[in-house]
Design an enzyme around this catalytic site. Structure first.
Site, PDB file in Angstrom:
ATOM      1  N   ASN A   9     111.586   3.856  -7.926  1.00 51.05           N
ATOM      2  CA  ASN A   9     112.424   4.938  -7.409  1.00 51.05           C
ATOM      3  C   ASN A   9     112.548   5.950  -8.539  1.00 51.05           C
ATOM      4  O   ASN A   9     113.293   5.725  -9.495  1.00 51.05           O
ATOM      5  CB  ASN A   9     113.798   4.384  -6.996  1.00 51.05           C
ATOM      6  CG  ASN A   9     114.735   5.489  -6.539  1.00 51.05           C
ATOM      7  OD1 ASN A   9     114.335   6.653  -6.438  1.00 51.05           O
ATOM      8  ND2 ASN A   9     115.978   5.129  -6.279  1.00 51.05           N
ATOM      9  N   TRP A  10     111.785   7.021  -8.420  1.00 49.65           N
ATOM     10  CA  TRP A  10     111.762   8.003  -9.513  1.00 49.65           C
ATOM     11  C   TRP A  10     113.034   8.848  -9.544  1.00 49.65           C
ATOM     12  O   TRP A  10     113.255   9.579 -10.495  1.00 49.65           O
ATOM     13  CB  TRP A  10     110.554   8.927  -9.356  1.00 49.65           C
ATOM     14  CG  TRP A  10     109.216   8.262  -9.518  1.00 49.65           C
ATOM     15  CD1 TRP A  10     108.969   6.925  -9.751  1.00 49.65           C
ATOM     16  CD2 TRP A  10     107.930   8.904  -9.473  1.00 49.65           C
ATOM     17  NE1 TRP A  10     107.620   6.701  -9.848  1.00 49.65           N
ATOM     18  CE2 TRP A  10     106.941   7.903  -9.681  1.00 49.65           C
ATOM     19  CE3 TRP A  10     107.514  10.216  -9.271  1.00 49.65           C
ATOM     20  CZ2 TRP A  10     105.581   8.190  -9.699  1.00 49.65           C
ATOM     21  CZ3 TRP A  10     106.143  10.500  -9.280  1.00 49.65           C
ATOM     22  CH2 TRP A  10     105.193   9.506  -9.501  1.00 49.65           C
ATOM     23  N   LYS A  11     113.836   8.775  -8.484  1.00 49.90           N
ATOM     24  CA  LYS A  11     115.074   9.569  -8.390  1.00 49.90           C
ATOM     25  C   LYS A  11     114.755  11.055  -8.618  1.00 49.90           C
ATOM     26  O   LYS A  11     113.674  11.510  -8.229  1.00 49.90           O
ATOM     27  CB  LYS A  11     116.129   9.021  -9.359  1.00 49.90           C
ATOM     28  CG  LYS A  11     116.364   7.518  -9.138  1.00 49.90           C
ATOM     29  CD  LYS A  11     117.557   6.960  -9.852  1.00 49.90           C
ATOM     30  CE  LYS A  11     117.684   5.471  -9.540  1.00 49.90           C
ATOM     31  NZ  LYS A  11     118.854   4.835 -10.143  1.00 49.90           N
ATOM     32  N   HIS A  94     120.709   4.221  -0.597  1.00 51.76           N
ATOM     33  CA  HIS A  94     120.887   4.025  -2.035  1.00 51.76           C
ATOM     34  C   HIS A  94     122.332   4.344  -2.414  1.00 51.76           C
ATOM     35  O   HIS A  94     122.931   5.277  -1.879  1.00 51.76           O
ATOM     36  CB  HIS A  94     119.912   4.924  -2.810  1.00 51.76           C
ATOM     37  CG  HIS A  94     119.814   4.519  -4.246  1.00 51.76           C
ATOM     38  ND1 HIS A  94     120.781   4.851  -5.163  1.00 51.76           N
ATOM     39  CD2 HIS A  94     118.896   3.776  -4.914  1.00 51.76           C
ATOM     40  CE1 HIS A  94     120.445   4.324  -6.342  1.00 51.76           C
ATOM     41  NE2 HIS A  94     119.303   3.670  -6.212  1.00 51.76           N
ATOM     42  N   GLU A  96     123.521   5.830  -4.839  1.00 54.80           N
ATOM     43  CA  GLU A  96     123.721   7.223  -5.299  1.00 54.80           C
ATOM     44  C   GLU A  96     123.868   8.162  -4.109  1.00 54.80           C
ATOM     45  O   GLU A  96     124.634   9.126  -4.159  1.00 54.80           O
ATOM     46  CB  GLU A  96     122.562   7.625  -6.221  1.00 54.80           C
ATOM     47  CG  GLU A  96     122.667   6.897  -7.564  1.00 54.80           C
ATOM     48  CD  GLU A  96     121.356   6.677  -8.292  1.00 54.80           C
ATOM     49  OE1 GLU A  96     120.334   7.281  -7.926  1.00 54.80           O
ATOM     50  OE2 GLU A  96     121.356   5.860  -9.240  1.00 54.80           O
ATOM     51  N   GLU A 166     121.152  -3.841  -4.809  1.00 57.09           N
ATOM     52  CA  GLU A 166     121.312  -3.147  -6.083  1.00 57.09           C
ATOM     53  C   GLU A 166     122.801  -3.049  -6.425  1.00 57.09           C
ATOM     54  O   GLU A 166     123.490  -2.147  -5.936  1.00 57.09           O
ATOM     55  CB  GLU A 166     120.752  -1.726  -5.988  1.00 57.09           C
ATOM     56  CG  GLU A 166     119.290  -1.668  -5.638  1.00 57.09           C
ATOM     57  CD  GLU A 166     118.660  -0.360  -6.105  1.00 57.09           C
ATOM     58  OE1 GLU A 166     117.730  -0.432  -6.909  1.00 57.09           O
ATOM     59  OE2 GLU A 166     119.125   0.721  -5.689  1.00 57.09           O
ATOM     60  N   GLY A 172     121.112   1.721 -13.930  1.00 56.69           N
ATOM     61  CA  GLY A 172     121.046   2.689 -15.021  1.00 56.69           C
ATOM     62  C   GLY A 172     121.960   2.364 -16.195  1.00 56.69           C
ATOM     63  O   GLY A 172     122.174   3.187 -17.086  1.00 56.69           O
ATOM     64  N   SER A 212     118.598  -1.998 -13.480  1.00 53.91           N
ATOM     65  CA  SER A 212     118.153  -2.275 -14.849  1.00 53.91           C
ATOM     66  C   SER A 212     117.104  -3.381 -14.911  1.00 53.91           C
ATOM     67  O   SER A 212     117.030  -4.138 -15.880  1.00 53.91           O
ATOM     68  CB  SER A 212     119.344  -2.606 -15.764  1.00 53.91           C
ATOM     69  OG  SER A 212     120.239  -1.512 -15.822  1.00 53.91           O
TER      70      SER A 212
END
Ligand code: 13P
Length: 249
Positions: A9-11, A94, A96, A166, A172, A212
């Site tokens: 997941n490159w975000k 997600h 986020e 997650e 992160g 992570s």
């Protein structure tokens, strides 16, 4: 046998040029046929990355899609548009997106339906915040997330999903869930799937761990019986590290 999957997941990272360079590098170094590798790129990279990925092990994912099929929704990208790039997967739910953009279960149900209607495979994310974990309520929290969303799907649709657990406190932060914590949750999720859809479907559902996960800890995580792979943020931006994770089964 359910699929082993390592999804990046490159975000919101990489310009188009940087993303193309990264995808080329991953495409050239990944050597596997028994792991499904997925690159979750920004929307604007999808078309280019789909074109250059000729490694049969690698598929491409969007990180989101709109909750409406089309129309006057400025700035949105529909599931049909994602599908038209050649991408096969879409990350939905997600933390986020839930946390920063107010994505509720109701919104996610619309996105799930549109993704499935358009032939995309959702990678559905769930996971608890630190206060929930500290209160020991993580299992009921996560199962509730599933009950409000993907457990409303028919068995035929549910079978198409990939699930990613997650924990928000591990994303992160460099603070990975221990392999036992991750295994406990994935086992709980698989048991809930078995109770809802039956053991055969539960046994075929790929469930990933994210938070992570990196080139150093992936092997220990992936050795657990219920962990079918990873959803990788930071470490997916370095081709060598990402490949080490792919090779960690
Ligand atoms: P990190 O691997 O950077 O912790 O991110 C995990 C994640 O959110 C993947 O979706």
């Amino acid at each position: 046998m359910r699929k082993k999957i390592v999804a990046g997941n490159w975000k919101c990272n990489t310009t188009l040029q940087e993303g193309v360079a990264l995808a080329k590098e991953v495409n050239s170094i990944v050597k596997t046929s028994d792991v499904q590798v997925i690159l979750g790129t920004p929307f604007i990279h999808l078309t280019e990355v789909v074109k250059l990925v000729d490694n049969k092990a690698i598929a491409v994912a969007a990180q989101n899609c709109a909750a409406e099929p089309k129309g006057a929704f400025t700035g949105e990208v529909s599931a049909a548009m994602v599908k038209s790039t050649g991408a096969q997967y879409v990350i939905l739910g997600h933390s986020e997106r839930r946390g920063y953009y107010g994505e509720t279960s109701e919104i996610l149900n619309k996105k799930l339906a549109l993704a499935l209607e358009n032939g995309l495979t959702p990678i559905y994310c769930c996971g608890e915040a630190l206060d929930v974990r500290e209160a020991g309520k993580q299992n009921e929290f996560v199962i509730n997330q599933l009950e409000e969303t993907i457990f409303k799907l028919s068995a035929d649709d549910f079978k198409k999903l990939v699930i990613a657990y997650e924990p928000i406190w591990a994303i992160g932060t460099g603070k990975t869930a221990t392999s036992d914590q991750a295994e406990d949750m994935l086992k709980t999720i698989r048991e809930a799937i078995a109770a809802k859809y039956g053991k055969a479907i539960a046994d075929e559902t790929s469930i990933l761990y994210g938070g992570s996960c990196n080139a150093k800890n992936a092997k220990e995580l992936f050795a657990k019986p219920n962990i079918d792979g990873g959803l990788i943020g930071g470490a997916s931006l370095k081709a060598e590290d990402f490949n080490t994770i792919v090779m960690s089964f």
